[in-house]
Design a protein around this motif. Structure first.
Motif, PDB file in Angstrom:
ATOM      1  N   UNK A 140       0.840  -1.198   0.000  1.00 42.53           N
ATOM      2  CA  UNK A 140       0.000   0.000   0.000  1.00 42.53           C
ATOM      3  C   UNK A 140       0.871   1.242   0.000  1.00 42.53           C
ATOM      4  N   UNK A 141       0.352   2.331  -0.594  1.00 45.84           N
ATOM      5  CA  UNK A 141       1.153   3.557  -0.719  1.00 45.84           C
ATOM      6  C   UNK A 141       0.289   4.762  -0.403  1.00 45.84           C
ATOM      7  N   UNK A 142       0.815   5.674   0.428  1.00 46.83           N
ATOM      8  CA  UNK A 142       0.116   6.926   0.741  1.00 46.83           C
ATOM      9  C   UNK A 142       1.055   8.074   0.406  1.00 46.83           C
ATOM     10  N   UNK A 143       0.570   9.006  -0.444  1.00 46.66           N
ATOM     11  CA  UNK A 143       1.387  10.131  -0.898  1.00 46.66           C
ATOM     12  C   UNK A 143       0.952  11.421  -0.220  1.00 46.66           C
ATOM     13  N   UNK A 144       1.801  12.451  -0.330  1.00 43.75           N
ATOM     14  CA  UNK A 144       1.483  13.757   0.241  1.00 43.75           C
ATOM     15  C   UNK A 144       0.283  14.387  -0.460  1.00 43.75           C
ATOM     16  N   UNK A 145       0.148  14.157  -1.775  1.00 38.41           N
ATOM     17  CA  UNK A 145      -0.920  14.810  -2.532  1.00 38.41           C
ATOM     18  C   UNK A 145      -2.183  13.948  -2.647  1.00 38.41           C
ATOM     19  N   UNK A 146      -2.289  12.933  -1.775  1.00 36.69           N
ATOM     20  CA  UNK A 146      -3.470  12.054  -1.653  1.00 36.69           C
ATOM     21  C   UNK A 146      -3.629  11.092  -2.830  1.00 36.69           C
ATOM     22  N   UNK A 190       2.865  -1.107   4.165  1.00 36.14           N
ATOM     23  CA  UNK A 190       2.347   0.200   3.750  1.00 36.14           C
ATOM     24  C   UNK A 190       3.497   1.207   3.761  1.00 36.14           C
ATOM     25  N   UNK A 191       3.651   1.926   2.647  1.00 35.90           N
ATOM     26  CA  UNK A 191       4.676   2.962   2.515  1.00 35.90           C
ATOM     27  C   UNK A 191       3.994   4.330   2.538  1.00 35.90           C
ATOM     28  N   UNK A 192       4.547   5.265   3.314  1.00 35.26           N
ATOM     29  CA  UNK A 192       3.965   6.606   3.406  1.00 35.26           C
ATOM     30  C   UNK A 192       5.045   7.641   3.140  1.00 35.26           C
ATOM     31  N   UNK A 193       4.845   8.440   2.098  1.00 38.26           N
ATOM     32  CA  UNK A 193       5.836   9.439   1.700  1.00 38.26           C
ATOM     33  C   UNK A 193       5.352  10.836   2.088  1.00 38.26           C
ATOM     34  N   UNK A 194       5.794  11.328   3.241  1.00 36.15           N
ATOM     35  CA  UNK A 194       5.406  12.635   3.777  1.00 36.15           C
ATOM     36  C   UNK A 194       3.910  12.890   3.620  1.00 36.15           C
ATOM     37  N   UNK A 195       3.048  11.984   4.101  1.00 36.06           N
ATOM     38  CA  UNK A 195       1.616  12.095   3.823  1.00 36.06           C
ATOM     39  C   UNK A 195       0.934  13.276   4.500  1.00 36.06           C
ATOM     40  N   UNK A 209      -3.679  -0.679  16.192  1.00 32.87           N
ATOM     41  CA  UNK A 209      -4.919  -1.464  16.138  1.00 32.87           C
ATOM     42  C   UNK A 209      -4.810  -2.655  15.190  1.00 32.87           C
ATOM     43  N   UNK A 210      -4.206  -2.445  14.016  1.00 28.10           N
ATOM     44  CA  UNK A 210      -4.204  -3.522  13.017  1.00 28.10           C
ATOM     45  C   UNK A 210      -2.844  -4.212  12.882  1.00 28.10           C
ATOM     46  N   UNK A 211      -1.787  -3.602  13.449  1.00 30.82           N
ATOM     47  CA  UNK A 211      -0.480  -4.261  13.495  1.00 30.82           C
ATOM     48  C   UNK A 211       0.201  -4.441  12.159  1.00 30.82           C
ATOM     49  N   UNK A 212      -0.082  -3.550  11.206  1.00 33.93           N
ATOM     50  CA  UNK A 212       0.530  -3.671   9.881  1.00 33.93           C
ATOM     51  C   UNK A 212       1.935  -3.064   9.894  1.00 33.93           C
ATOM     52  N   UNK A 213       2.791  -3.517   8.969  1.00 39.33           N
ATOM     53  CA  UNK A 213       4.150  -2.982   8.856  1.00 39.33           C
ATOM     54  C   UNK A 213       4.107  -1.678   8.055  1.00 39.33           C
ATOM     55  N   UNK A 214       4.709  -0.623   8.615  1.00 42.78           N
ATOM     56  CA  UNK A 214       4.691   0.694   7.967  1.00 42.78           C
ATOM     57  C   UNK A 214       6.121   1.220   7.835  1.00 42.78           C
ATOM     58  N   UNK A 215       6.449   1.719   6.645  1.00 41.51           N
ATOM     59  CA  UNK A 215       7.680   2.480   6.447  1.00 41.51           C
ATOM     60  C   UNK A 215       7.266   3.893   6.043  1.00 41.51           C
TER      61      UNK A 215
END
Length: 337
Positions: A57-63, A134-139, A161-167
């Motif tokens: 999964x990927x979350x970006x700054x610009x949604x 899940x990867x999050x780039x300055x979200x 709550x869900x225990x997922x791995x996040x970078x």
């Protein structure tokens, strides 16, 4: 770069612009190809697997939401691509929207939502297909300060709550300290230190980390003597600072003594401090819970002391002469930077 990330960990990659953190994230996602080495996800080499097949999964700054689709349709998209049946899609979309407290917004279009709500939708879309990572780039970079702080806690609680791995990638040190199990501090394409937030703040291993994480005073000098894990550093002005020996080789080394502003006492009557020096107050800034006091000491006129607002000591005014004291164990003799 060589790092292992345990399943369920929230790892933040922190560093200045150009330090390599986003490049590392893009390699994990599959948008950049490593020039050497292997990336493994749950034991599987993924270097040659395209981004859409990695289960990330990927979350970006610009949604990066689809503006022509409703919130429900945005969340359903990654499930439809994976060919789930309609009832399963509806159930997962509802469950994930409820988790980010947007259960009633499923039929809205993205542009009908606030910035914080859009970021919640982007977060929900990255989680709805139960990714391995899940990867999050300055979200949170586009949000105002109050909303940004609120979202930090929300993401942290969802992770718990869900225990997922996040970078997570950020250059905001407070964000990293708030949210992470561990923080990897990047500079010049290398990890300078990777530790839990408290260890990183309290026990920096080099001068860059000490200066980059939190506010920090630096006193430069030369190592005069070493006794076990303690040492004495002599400044150019001739002041002798007793300190922990952390990252120096031997007597005669140039060194930076690192010291947090909140570890320094002004005009203390206690006798338990190994370091006491005369100083002159240069500037006082009222910041609510404390007074940010800039003083000149040991040849450094940018030395900061955080004085509690409840401080009742006399003579705390610009131009006043004061005594500064701190424990040797609170200062760290590091490499010269």
């Amino acid at each position: 770069l060589n790092v292992d990330i345990p399943k369920g960990e929230f790892l933040t990659m922190l560093g200045p612009s150009g330090s390599g953190k986003t490049t590392t994230l893009m390699m994990l996602a599959g948008f950049e190809t490593p020039t050497g080495g292997e990336i493994y996800l749950e034991g599987e080499a993924i270097n040659k697997i395209p981004p859409n097949k990695r289960g990330i999964g990927m979350v970006f700054q610009n949604y990066a939401l689809f503006p022509h689709l409703t919130v429900n349709e945005n969340l359903a998209f990654p499930l439809e691509v994976r060919k789930l049946n309609k009832s399963d899609i509806e159930e997962k979309v509802k469950k994930t929207l409820d988790m980010v407290e947007l259960g009633e917004f499923g039929n809205r279009m993205p542009l009908q939502l606030s910035g914080g709500q859009q970021q919640r939708v982007a977060l929900a879309r990255s989680l709805v297909f139960e990714p391995r990572l899940v990867l999050m780039d300055e979200p949170l970079g586009a949000l105002d300060k109050k909303l940004r702080e609120q979202m930090q806690y929300e993401i942290k609680h969802i992770h718990e709550q869900i225990g997922i791995t996040v970078v997570y990638v950020t250059h905001d040190q407070n964000e990293a300290l708030t949210m992470s199990n561990r923080i990897a501090v990047f500079n010049d394409g290398k990890i300078q230190q990777i530790s839990s937030p408290d260890i990183l703040y309290e026990k920096p291993e080099n001068a860059f980390v000490a200066q980059f994480i939190g506010e920090n005073n630096q006193l430069k000098g030369k190592v005069k003597s070493i006794n076990g894990n303690m040492c004495v550093v002599t400044t150019e002005k001739g002041d002798e600072i007793k300190s922990l020996k952390v990252n120096i080789n031997g007597v005669g080394d140039q060194s930076t003594v690192s010291l947090r502003p909140e570890r320094v006492e002004i005009n203390s009557s206690e006798g338990s401090f190994e370091n006491t020096f005369n100083a002159k107050v240069k500037e006082l800034i009222y910041l609510g819970d404390h007074i940010r006091t800039r003083v000149e000491v040991c040849g450094n006129d940018q030395f900061i002391v955080k004085v509690p607002n409840s401080y009742k000591g006399a003579n705390l005014k610009e131009g006043a002469s004061v005594k500064l004291s701190w424990k040797a164990s609170d200062s760290r003799a590091l490499d010269l930077r």
